[in-house]
Design an enzyme around this catalytic site. Sequence first.
Site, short mmCIF file in Angstrom:
data_model
loop_
_atom_site.label_atom_id
_atom_site.label_comp_id
_atom_site.label_asym_id
_atom_site.label_seq_id
_atom_site.Cartn_x
_atom_site.Cartn_y
_atom_site.Cartn_z
N LYS A 251 0.86 -1.19 0.00
CA LYS A 251 0.00 0.00 0.00
C LYS A 251 0.90 1.24 0.00
O LYS A 251 1.75 1.40 0.89
CB LYS A 251 -0.87 -0.02 1.26
CG LYS A 251 -2.29 0.37 1.02
CD LYS A 251 -3.07 0.10 2.27
CE LYS A 251 -4.45 0.66 2.19
NZ LYS A 251 -5.07 0.69 3.49
C1 E4P Z 1 -8.31 0.98 3.72
O1 E4P Z 1 -7.62 0.68 2.80
C2 E4P Z 1 -8.27 2.31 4.36
O2 E4P Z 1 -7.04 2.52 4.97
C3 E4P Z 1 -9.40 2.44 5.33
O3 E4P Z 1 -10.58 1.98 4.72
C4 E4P Z 1 -9.58 3.85 5.87
O4 E4P Z 1 -10.75 3.90 6.63
P1 E4P Z 1 -11.12 5.14 7.59
O5 E4P Z 1 -11.33 6.33 6.74
O6 E4P Z 1 -12.36 4.69 8.29
O7 E4P Z 1 -9.94 5.29 8.51
#
Ligand code: E4P
EC number: 2.2.1.2
Length: 215
Positions: A83
Amino acid sequence: MKFFIDTANVEEIREAHQLGIIDGVTTNPSLIAKEGRDFIEVVKEITTIVEGPISAEVISSDTEGMVKEARELTKIHKNIVIKIPMTAEGLKAVNIVSKEGIKTNVTLVFSATQALLAARAGATYVSPFVGRLDDISTEGMYLISEIVQIFQNYEIETEIIVASIRNPMHVLEAAKLGADIATVPYKVIMQMIKHPLTDIGIERFMKDWEEANLK
Ligand code: E4P
Protein backbone atom coordinates in the site's frame (compact mmCIF):
# COMPACT_ATOMS: atom_id res chain seq x y z
CA MET A 1 -18.04 -7.54 -5.99
CA LYS A 2 -15.34 -9.05 -3.81
CA PHE A 3 -15.04 -8.35 -0.08
CA PHE A 4 -11.85 -7.51 1.75
CA ILE A 5 -11.86 -6.97 5.49
CA ASP A 6 -10.45 -3.63 6.65
CA THR A 7 -8.74 -4.43 9.95
CA ALA A 8 -5.48 -5.59 11.51
CA ASN A 9 -7.28 -7.49 14.27
CA VAL A 10 -6.57 -11.19 13.72
CA GLU A 11 -9.58 -12.33 15.74
CA GLU A 12 -11.91 -10.28 13.55
CA ILE A 13 -10.18 -11.61 10.43
CA ARG A 14 -10.45 -15.20 11.66
CA GLU A 15 -14.15 -14.76 12.53
CA ALA A 16 -15.06 -13.09 9.22
CA HIS A 17 -13.01 -15.59 7.24
CA GLN A 18 -15.17 -18.41 8.62
CA LEU A 19 -18.18 -16.77 6.94
CA GLY A 20 -16.61 -17.65 3.59
CA ILE A 21 -16.94 -14.13 2.21
CA ILE A 22 -13.45 -12.70 2.66
CA ASP A 23 -11.23 -12.44 -0.43
CA GLY A 24 -8.48 -10.28 1.07
CA VAL A 25 -7.40 -7.94 3.87
CA THR A 26 -6.44 -4.28 4.01
CA THR A 27 -4.47 -2.74 6.85
CA ASN A 28 -3.06 0.72 7.40
CA PRO A 29 -0.67 2.23 9.98
CA SER A 30 -3.59 3.40 12.19
CA LEU A 31 -5.20 -0.07 12.20
CA ILE A 32 -1.86 -1.74 13.02
CA ALA A 33 -1.14 0.81 15.79
CA LYS A 34 -4.55 0.05 17.34
CA GLU A 35 -3.46 -3.56 17.87
CA GLY A 36 -0.32 -2.57 19.81
CA ARG A 37 1.62 -5.42 18.19
CA ASP A 38 4.65 -5.71 15.94
CA PHE A 39 3.72 -4.81 12.33
CA ILE A 40 5.55 -7.72 10.64
CA GLU A 41 4.26 -10.21 13.21
CA VAL A 42 0.63 -9.12 12.56
CA VAL A 43 1.01 -9.26 8.77
CA LYS A 44 2.60 -12.72 8.97
CA GLU A 45 -0.25 -13.98 11.12
CA ILE A 46 -2.83 -12.60 8.68
CA THR A 47 -1.18 -14.54 5.82
CA THR A 48 -1.87 -17.76 7.74
CA ILE A 49 -5.59 -16.99 7.91
CA VAL A 50 -6.55 -15.52 4.54
CA GLU A 51 -5.48 -16.87 1.16
CA GLY A 52 -5.79 -13.66 -0.85
CA PRO A 53 -4.31 -10.18 -1.26
CA ILE A 54 -3.16 -8.63 2.02
CA SER A 55 -2.33 -4.92 1.89
CA ALA A 56 0.56 -3.73 4.08
CA GLU A 57 1.33 -0.02 3.97
CA VAL A 58 4.74 1.64 3.69
CA ILE A 59 5.73 4.30 6.24
CA SER A 60 8.38 6.13 4.19
CA SER A 61 7.43 9.27 2.29
CA ASP A 62 10.28 9.23 -0.23
CA THR A 63 10.47 6.94 -3.27
CA GLU A 64 13.70 5.24 -2.21
CA GLY A 65 12.35 4.39 1.22
CA MET A 66 9.03 3.14 -0.17
CA VAL A 67 10.75 0.91 -2.71
CA LYS A 68 13.03 -0.52 0.00
CA GLU A 69 10.05 -1.23 2.28
CA ALA A 70 8.07 -2.73 -0.60
CA ARG A 71 10.86 -5.16 -1.44
CA GLU A 72 11.18 -6.18 2.23
CA LEU A 73 7.44 -6.56 2.85
CA THR A 74 6.88 -8.72 -0.24
CA LYS A 75 9.40 -11.21 1.15
CA ILE A 76 6.90 -12.03 3.93
CA HIS A 77 4.44 -13.83 1.64
CA LYS A 78 3.45 -14.04 -2.03
CA ASN A 79 0.03 -12.48 -1.24
CA ILE A 80 1.39 -9.22 0.19
CA VAL A 81 0.24 -6.11 -1.67
CA ILE A 82 2.17 -2.91 -0.99
CA LYS A 83 0.00 0.00 0.00
CA ILE A 84 1.54 3.24 -1.18
CA PRO A 85 0.13 6.75 -0.60
CA MET A 86 -1.06 8.81 -3.56
CA THR A 87 1.83 11.29 -3.86
CA ALA A 88 4.37 12.04 -6.59
CA GLU A 89 6.96 10.06 -4.62
CA GLY A 90 4.42 7.26 -4.23
CA LEU A 91 3.72 7.12 -7.98
CA LYS A 92 7.44 6.89 -8.69
CA ALA A 93 7.67 3.97 -6.25
CA VAL A 94 4.65 2.26 -7.89
CA ASN A 95 6.30 2.69 -11.30
CA ILE A 96 9.50 1.03 -10.06
CA VAL A 97 8.10 -1.85 -8.02
CA SER A 98 5.26 -2.75 -10.39
CA LYS A 99 7.90 -3.47 -13.05
CA GLU A 100 9.45 -5.94 -10.59
CA GLY A 101 6.13 -7.77 -10.35
CA ILE A 102 5.26 -6.33 -6.93
CA LYS A 103 1.53 -5.70 -6.48
CA THR A 104 0.52 -2.28 -5.22
CA ASN A 105 -2.53 -0.61 -3.73
CA VAL A 106 -2.45 3.18 -4.11
CA THR A 107 -4.19 4.57 -1.05
CA LEU A 108 -5.62 7.90 0.08
CA VAL A 109 -7.25 8.50 -3.30
CA PHE A 110 -9.76 11.35 -3.20
CA SER A 111 -10.18 12.29 -6.88
CA ALA A 112 -10.73 10.44 -10.14
CA THR A 113 -7.65 12.01 -11.69
CA GLN A 114 -5.54 10.64 -8.84
CA ALA A 115 -7.00 7.19 -9.54
CA LEU A 116 -6.24 7.51 -13.26
CA LEU A 117 -2.63 8.51 -12.55
CA ALA A 118 -2.18 5.64 -10.11
CA ALA A 119 -3.49 3.19 -12.68
CA ARG A 120 -1.20 4.55 -15.39
CA ALA A 121 1.78 4.27 -13.01
CA GLY A 122 1.06 0.54 -12.74
CA ALA A 123 -1.05 0.17 -9.58
CA THR A 124 -2.77 -3.18 -9.14
CA TYR A 125 -5.43 -1.55 -6.97
CA VAL A 126 -6.59 1.98 -6.16
CA SER A 127 -8.31 2.80 -2.89
CA PRO A 128 -10.71 5.76 -3.03
CA PHE A 129 -11.87 6.72 0.49
CA VAL A 130 -15.64 7.29 0.49
CA GLY A 131 -16.24 7.79 4.22
CA ARG A 132 -13.64 10.51 4.63
CA LEU A 133 -15.19 12.41 1.69
CA ASP A 134 -18.68 12.06 3.18
CA ASP A 135 -17.20 13.40 6.43
CA ILE A 136 -16.43 16.70 4.70
CA SER A 137 -19.83 16.94 2.95
CA THR A 138 -18.55 15.64 -0.40
CA GLU A 139 -20.31 12.63 -1.93
CA GLY A 140 -17.83 9.78 -1.73
CA MET A 141 -19.88 7.52 -3.99
CA TYR A 142 -19.83 10.07 -6.80
CA LEU A 143 -16.05 9.57 -6.87
CA ILE A 144 -16.56 5.82 -7.24
CA SER A 145 -18.94 6.33 -10.17
CA GLU A 146 -16.36 8.54 -11.90
CA ILE A 147 -13.51 6.06 -11.43
CA VAL A 148 -15.66 3.12 -12.58
CA GLN A 149 -16.61 5.05 -15.72
CA ILE A 150 -13.04 6.15 -16.52
CA PHE A 151 -11.58 2.68 -15.99
CA GLN A 152 -14.30 1.24 -18.24
CA ASN A 153 -13.64 3.88 -20.94
CA TYR A 154 -10.02 2.82 -21.24
CA GLU A 155 -10.33 -0.85 -20.25
CA ILE A 156 -7.97 -0.22 -17.32
CA GLU A 157 -7.28 -3.39 -15.39
CA THR A 158 -6.45 -1.71 -12.08
CA GLU A 159 -9.08 -2.82 -9.56
CA ILE A 160 -11.08 -0.36 -7.52
CA ILE A 161 -11.16 -1.01 -3.78
CA VAL A 162 -13.86 1.11 -2.18
CA ALA A 163 -12.26 2.08 1.14
CA SER A 164 -13.19 4.07 4.22
CA ILE A 165 -16.54 2.29 4.33
CA ARG A 166 -18.63 3.27 7.33
CA ASN A 167 -21.99 1.51 6.85
CA PRO A 168 -23.90 -1.08 4.78
CA MET A 169 -25.27 1.65 2.46
CA HIS A 170 -21.69 2.33 1.32
CA VAL A 171 -21.37 -1.37 0.43
CA LEU A 172 -24.72 -1.40 -1.40
CA GLU A 173 -23.84 1.69 -3.44
CA ALA A 174 -20.37 0.35 -4.25
CA ALA A 175 -21.91 -2.88 -5.56
CA LYS A 176 -24.55 -1.01 -7.61
CA LEU A 177 -21.81 1.07 -9.22
CA GLY A 178 -19.84 -2.04 -10.16
CA ALA A 179 -16.76 -1.46 -8.00
CA ASP A 180 -14.44 -4.47 -8.00
CA ILE A 181 -13.92 -4.70 -4.23
CA ALA A 182 -15.27 -3.21 -1.01
CA THR A 183 -12.95 -3.28 1.99
CA VAL A 184 -15.28 -3.47 4.94
CA PRO A 185 -14.70 -3.11 8.71
CA TYR A 186 -15.78 -6.11 10.81
CA LYS A 187 -18.59 -4.10 12.43
CA VAL A 188 -20.13 -3.29 9.03
CA ILE A 189 -19.95 -6.96 7.94
CA MET A 190 -21.94 -7.84 11.06
CA GLN A 191 -24.44 -5.05 10.35
CA MET A 192 -24.90 -6.43 6.83
CA ILE A 193 -25.76 -9.90 8.17
CA LYS A 194 -28.51 -8.67 10.47
CA HIS A 195 -32.10 -7.96 9.49
CA PRO A 196 -34.89 -7.50 12.07
CA LEU A 197 -37.34 -9.54 9.94
CA THR A 198 -34.87 -12.46 9.89
CA ASP A 199 -34.75 -12.37 13.71
CA ILE A 200 -38.55 -12.09 14.00
CA GLY A 201 -38.91 -14.92 11.45
CA ILE A 202 -36.62 -17.26 13.43
CA GLU A 203 -38.43 -16.40 16.67
CA ARG A 204 -41.83 -17.14 15.08
CA PHE A 205 -40.67 -20.44 13.52
CA MET A 206 -39.28 -21.58 16.89
CA LYS A 207 -42.42 -20.55 18.76
CA ASP A 208 -44.69 -22.38 16.27
CA TRP A 209 -42.46 -25.44 16.43
CA GLU A 210 -42.50 -25.55 20.22
CA GLU A 211 -46.30 -25.04 20.35
CA ALA A 212 -46.86 -27.84 17.83
CA ASN A 213 -44.65 -30.19 19.82
CA LEU A 214 -46.62 -29.42 23.00
CA LYS A 215 -49.88 -30.69 21.50
C1 E4P B 1 -8.31 0.98 3.72
O1 E4P B 1 -7.62 0.68 2.80
C2 E4P B 1 -8.27 2.31 4.36
O2 E4P B 1 -7.04 2.52 4.97
C3 E4P B 1 -9.40 2.44 5.33
O3 E4P B 1 -10.58 1.98 4.72
C4 E4P B 1 -9.58 3.85 5.87
O4 E4P B 1 -10.75 3.90 6.63
P1 E4P B 1 -11.12 5.14 7.59
O5 E4P B 1 -11.33 6.33 6.74
O6 E4P B 1 -12.36 4.69 8.29
O7 E4P B 1 -9.94 5.29 8.51
